[in-house]
Design a protein around this motif. Structure first.
Motif, short mmCIF file in Angstrom:
data_model
loop_
_atom_site.label_atom_id
_atom_site.label_comp_id
_atom_site.label_asym_id
_atom_site.label_seq_id
_atom_site.Cartn_x
_atom_site.Cartn_y
_atom_site.Cartn_z
N THR A 19 0.82 -1.22 0.00
CA THR A 19 0.00 0.00 0.00
C THR A 19 0.84 1.27 0.00
N GLU A 20 2.15 1.15 0.25
CA GLU A 20 3.00 2.33 0.20
C GLU A 20 3.48 2.60 -1.23
N GLU A 21 3.30 1.64 -2.13
CA GLU A 21 3.71 1.84 -3.50
C GLU A 21 2.70 2.71 -4.23
N ASP A 22 3.21 3.43 -5.22
CA ASP A 22 2.30 4.25 -6.03
C ASP A 22 1.41 3.34 -6.86
N GLY A 23 1.99 2.57 -7.76
CA GLY A 23 1.25 1.58 -8.53
C GLY A 23 0.30 2.20 -9.54
N ASN A 24 -0.07 1.43 -10.54
CA ASN A 24 -1.01 1.94 -11.54
C ASN A 24 -2.32 1.18 -11.54
N VAL A 25 -2.53 0.30 -10.56
CA VAL A 25 -3.80 -0.40 -10.41
C VAL A 25 -4.39 -0.04 -9.05
N GLY A 26 -5.60 0.46 -9.05
CA GLY A 26 -6.23 0.87 -7.80
C GLY A 26 -7.55 0.18 -7.57
N VAL A 27 -8.11 0.39 -6.38
CA VAL A 27 -9.39 -0.20 -5.99
C VAL A 27 -10.51 0.79 -6.30
N GLU A 54 -4.10 10.38 7.77
CA GLU A 54 -4.21 10.21 9.22
C GLU A 54 -4.05 8.76 9.65
N CYS A 55 -4.01 7.83 8.68
CA CYS A 55 -4.12 6.41 9.00
C CYS A 55 -2.94 5.59 8.49
N ILE A 56 -2.76 4.46 9.12
CA ILE A 56 -1.93 3.38 8.61
C ILE A 56 -2.85 2.42 7.88
N VAL A 57 -2.55 2.12 6.63
CA VAL A 57 -3.38 1.23 5.82
C VAL A 57 -2.47 0.17 5.21
N TRP A 58 -2.88 -1.09 5.30
CA TRP A 58 -2.06 -2.17 4.75
C TRP A 58 -2.93 -3.39 4.44
N TRP A 59 -2.37 -4.30 3.67
CA TRP A 59 -3.02 -5.57 3.40
C TRP A 59 -2.62 -6.57 4.47
N HIS A 60 -3.60 -7.08 5.17
CA HIS A 60 -3.37 -7.99 6.29
C HIS A 60 -3.66 -9.43 5.83
N GLU A 61 -2.67 -10.30 5.93
CA GLU A 61 -2.85 -11.69 5.52
C GLU A 61 -3.74 -12.41 6.53
N GLN A 62 -4.81 -12.99 6.03
CA GLN A 62 -5.78 -13.66 6.89
C GLN A 62 -5.70 -15.17 6.71
N ALA A 63 -5.32 -15.87 7.78
CA ALA A 63 -5.15 -17.32 7.73
C ALA A 63 -6.48 -18.03 8.01
N PHE A 64 -6.51 -19.30 7.70
CA PHE A 64 -7.66 -20.13 8.08
C PHE A 64 -7.67 -20.31 9.60
N ASN A 65 -8.83 -20.70 10.12
CA ASN A 65 -8.97 -21.05 11.53
C ASN A 65 -8.61 -19.89 12.45
N LEU A 76 -6.97 -9.01 3.79
CA LEU A 76 -8.00 -8.00 4.00
C LEU A 76 -7.32 -6.64 4.18
N LEU A 77 -8.02 -5.60 3.82
CA LEU A 77 -7.48 -4.26 3.95
C LEU A 77 -7.65 -3.80 5.39
N GLY A 78 -6.52 -3.67 6.11
CA GLY A 78 -6.55 -3.25 7.50
C GLY A 78 -6.18 -1.78 7.62
N ALA A 79 -6.64 -1.14 8.66
CA ALA A 79 -6.34 0.27 8.84
C ALA A 79 -6.57 0.67 10.29
N TYR A 80 -5.83 1.69 10.72
CA TYR A 80 -6.14 2.30 12.01
C TYR A 80 -5.65 3.75 12.00
N ASP A 81 -6.24 4.55 12.84
CA ASP A 81 -5.88 5.94 12.99
C ASP A 81 -4.53 6.02 13.71
N ARG A 82 -3.58 6.78 13.17
CA ARG A 82 -2.25 6.88 13.78
C ARG A 82 -2.33 7.43 15.20
N ARG A 83 -3.28 8.33 15.43
CA ARG A 83 -3.36 9.00 16.73
C ARG A 83 -4.01 8.13 17.79
N ARG A 84 -4.95 7.27 17.37
CA ARG A 84 -5.70 6.46 18.33
C ARG A 84 -5.85 5.05 17.77
#
Length: 834
Positions: free
Chosen positions: A50-58, A106-117, A180-188
């Motif tokens: 998510t820190e990359e610029d990239g040419n494919v977006g959501v 204002e946020c940290i945004v990243w792709w979070h790897e989600q495992a089974f179980n 999954l796309l994870g995110a949280y506010d840097r301040r809280r």
């Protein structure tokens, strides 16, 4: 408040109306949806890092009432647009009119790897994908350049946290193996928004916190915490007592980790230790320390058992022992096959803890499992909060990683480098003084239970190797995680505190009263067939409600949600309507000392093997030290008890604030009650579905029905008809009362009684237990008056309840109920002598 996103030289001001308004979580602003023309200038949500610029977006576009999630392609340079670019979804649908996703600064945004179980943090799943804020975004990688975007289900239910997407035109639902796309506010970080109506009184929170510290924290615990942090626990406690209401609520919650400067002084460690001590006490309170496997489990934090030699009762008792839960809190023992394939790099290969409090997972091996299958690795003894574990937790809770599960409290002791040969990764547990992790291998039909607040990791499997295990099925959170439900330990401590306070307020009586033997009169009831009763019920209730449906059905399983009662049904055996004691005792000095027990009633009914009671009654002030409304739901000989006690909570000036509910762990009742007794088995029942009251002279469902049945049989020389059962308040509010504590005062008049009945309107989401008879029986020997109707109820959150009067929202009210007809009426009473 406005958010300003700066991209190069262009500042885009996003006003409040552009941002989805979601008040129930903290990160609704982290992904911002903009018109597609602005997508030329923003940093998109890239499909790689998510820190990359990239040419494919959501992107997203609306199709009918549904939002479709897809991707769009920009030019290779910012500001350059590809001609006629569409937003394209995995099923091939596309649109030229769409919105593009941007990250808030204002946020940290990243792709979070989600495992089974495993389940993601709830705060991750309910934002971004739709304006309603209930769904998230997920992606599935099928190959190096083959990535599909999908919808992450955020609403509670059977699809919660699953990734819905399309592959080759077909819908696919994944439980794991996606990002999954994870995110949280840097301040809280991970701080959920709490509405004003959800805030609890500060005095109540402080009372619960202070009670937990004083009751469960030992001096050895205090010494250990101070040796690690360098701060006395008394300083930490004083700082916590000065925190805001929201912070106090988070401290007493099941949140895995709290972002706070007090972690330096040991806030996270204190929560870990208190949770462990409360769980230990819960096991002993329920007698589970006498279980044959107790000492082994307490030492190691895990057990292996031969499932082929166990009954369902054995498994249930084992799960009750490891958790301290009551039988009602153990999921149904249905098993679901789960097949896991080695995925190479997997976040669960990291040695980690799931959360701060004891939590349990369960596996049943469907085949012989060895190390090549990649089974769980467990560090024995790491579930206990000793000095080595707390030292590590102190370090990492103050310096958590920015991304991933470790950022919200599922802390990692070691981390796999996906770009290296992780098959030879170091064993960091030995550096902290633990023995090396153990691979939990076993033969087919081995049952494995483990406390995953201990250090554990998924084993490294041979490439392409499968692991076949059974997990507890039946849906819900426990099934999704493959274990027992995660119940906030502080909620148990809070309820125990309330019961202790009730008992401490008990005052000894000046006069000793001695009860006589139980007096019992048995009266046969008239028992019409259910089909006839359904016709009568529909006719009489239609005079009071706009929509009425009455029919005979097979009783659904009432032991599961939303009912959560103590038996699957309300039928079986000679069904009895029991009238116990009565209001005639209330005017005597002994009223607060008079009690009846369910064991006495079962004996009076001649039952010794199976007796299921539900109904309404007065709390036994002699036992608990205060007055209240009792809702008995007790499968006596099966030892399944889901009874509740409603009492009145007063403010500092002694004025009633609300009703509060406490689990009732006794079979004892006060001077009056009305009960239905059956074997708790499935059977045919009268089902009622009723909504929107139109009548002004009858606001109570049960009283309307009782009067109507009495009227239908008026002039017919037949015994009374007795009914009992349960119903749900699906929507709307009802009027209730709760008897405030009298302080032991004898109430001589009806006016005095009314002064102590405190009125509260509650609902919806209520479960009621009810008993009524159409008329008083003629020719009875006992002089006591028969109560014709009695109903008590409580809410789904187990926070409030009381005596049901009727609805207060006629346009909104909606009920669903199941009823059986009684065979006999038992009149039960005692005489009291000085």
């Amino acid at each position: 408040m406005k958010s300003i996103l700066t991209f190069g030289t262009l500042a885009i001001v996003i006003s409040a109306q552009n941002v989805p308004k979601v008040h129930h979580n903290h990160n609704s602003h982290c992904v911002v949806w903009l018109e597609k023309s602005l997508g030329l200038y923003i940093q998109p949500i890239s499909l790689n890092n998510t820190e990359e610029d990239g040419n494919v977006g959501v992107c997203r576009f609306k199709y009918g009432e549904r939002w479709n999630i897809g991707t769009y392609t920009r030019g290779p340079r910012r500001g350059e647009q590809k001609r006629d670019v569409d937003c394209v979804t995995g099923n091939g649908s596309h649109s030229k009119n769409y919105e593009v996703a941007a990250k808030s600064h204002e946020c940290i945004v990243w792709w979070h790897e989600q495992a089974f179980n495993a389940l993601p943090l709830p705060l991750m799943t309910s934002f971004a994908a739709t304006p309603s804020g209930t769904d998230g975004i997920c992606k599935v990688r099928y190959g190096r350049n083959d990535v599909v975007i999908g919808r992450l289900h955020g609403a509670e239910g059977g699809e919660y946290a699953k990734c819905e997407h399309y592959r080759d035109g077909k819908g696919v639902m994944l439980e794991g193996g996606f990002a999954l796309l994870g995110a949280y506010d840097r301040r809280r970080p991970y701080e959920a928004t709490i509405g004003k109506d959800q805030l609890r009184p500060r005095s109540e929170l402080l009372a619960e916190f202070n009670h937990a510290v004083s009751k469960y924290l030992t001096q050895n615990d205090r010494n250990m915490l101070q040796s690690i942090t360098g701060y006395p626990v008394s300083d930490l406690v004083a700082d916590i007592q000065n925190e805001s209401v929201i912070t106090l609520m988070k401290i007493l919650s099941s949140d895995r980790w709290i972002y706070s400067e007090l972690n330096v002084k040991g806030l996270h460690l204190l929560r870990c230790v208190l949770a462990e001590r409360i769980t230990d006490a819960r096991r002993k309170d329920h007698g589970m320390h006498l279980h044959e496997d107790y000492e082994t489990f307490m030492r190691d934090g895990m057990l292996l058992k031969d499932f082929s030699k166990m009954t369902n009762e054995d498994v249930q008792e084992l799960l009750m022992m490891i958790s301290g839960f009551e039988a009602s809190q153990i999921p149904d023992l249905t098993w679901q096959l789960r097949v896991v394939e080695a995925e190479g790099c997997d976040l669960n290969l990291d040695l980690h803890v799931d959360t701060y409090h004891p939590s349990w997972k369960v596996w049943l091996y469907a085949e012989d499992i060895d190390e090549s299958n990649g089974p769980m690795n467990f560090v024995k003894g790491s579930h206990r909060n000793d000095i080595k574990k707390l030292t590590w937790l102190h370090q990492i809770s103050n310096y958590p990683p920015v991304y991933g599960p470790g950022s919200y409290g599922s802390f990692r002791m070691d981390s796999v480098d996906c770009n290296a040969d992780f098959s030879t990764k170091s064993r960091n547990e030995t550096k902290w003084g633990y023995e090396e992790r153990t691979a939990v291998v076993g033969e087919k039909m081995t049952l494995v239970v483990a406390d995953v607040s201990g250090l554990h990791a998924r084993g490294i499997a041979a490439p392409g190797k499968l692991r076949r295990t059974f997990i507890i099925g039946g849906g819900g959170e426990a099934a999704s995680m493959g274990g027992l439900p995660r119940i906030n330990p502080f909620s148990y401590a809070s309820r125990r505190m309330r019961l202790e306070n009730m008992k401490q307020s008990k005052k000894p009586s000046k006069t000793l009263w001695i009860p006589s033997e139980l007096k019992v009169e048995r009266i046969r009831l008239h028992k019409p067939n259910l089909e006839d009763l359904a016709i009568i019920a529909e006719d009489v209730l239609s005079k009071h409600f706009e929509y009425v449906s009455a029919k005979v059905v097979r009783c659904p399983d009432l032991s599961v949600e939303p009912w959560n009662l103590a038996a699957p049904g309300i039928s079986g055996g000679d069904i009895k309507v029991i009238d116990v004691g009565g209001e005639h005792h209330q005017v005597f000095d002994y009223a607060n000392q008079l009690t009846f027990s369910l064991e006495e009633l079962a004996d009076a009914a001649g039952v010794s093997d199976k007796a299921y009671f539900l109904g309404a009654g007065a709390a036994p002030r002699a036992s608990i030290g205060c007055n209240g409304e009792l809702i008995p739901v007790d499968n006596l000989f099966e030892r399944v008890r889901r009874s509740q006690l409603a009492t009145v909570e007063n403010d500092s000036e002694g004025q009633p604030v609300r009703s509060i509910l406490t689990p009732y762990e006794s079979s004892e009742m006060g001077f009056l009650s009305n009960l239905l007794m059956s074997r708790g088995e499935p059977g045919d029942v009268l089902q009622l579905e009723v909504s929107k009251r139109t009548s002004k002279n009858c606001s109570s469902l049960t009283e309307c029905l009782r009067r109507g049945i009495a009227e239908a049989y008026k002039g017919v020389d037949l015994p009374p008809i007795g009914l009992g059962g349960v119903f749900r308040v699906n929507s709307g509010k009802v009027k209730t009362h709760v008897m405030a504590d009298t302080g032991g005062k004898t109430l001589k008049t009806s006016a005095e009684v009314q002064d102590y009945l405190k009125i509260f309107n509650i609902g919806p989401g209520l479960t009621a237990a009810t008993v009524f008879v159409s008329k008083s029986p003629q020719g009875k020997r006992m002089s006591k008056k028969v109560r014709l109707e009695h109903t008590h109820l409580y809410n789904d959150g187990l926070t409030e309840g009381g005596h049901y009067h009727g609805d207060v929202t006629p346009d909104e009210i909606s009920y669903t109920g199941y009823f059986v007809v009684g065979d006999h009426l038992l009149l039960v009473d005692k005489e009291m002598h000085q």
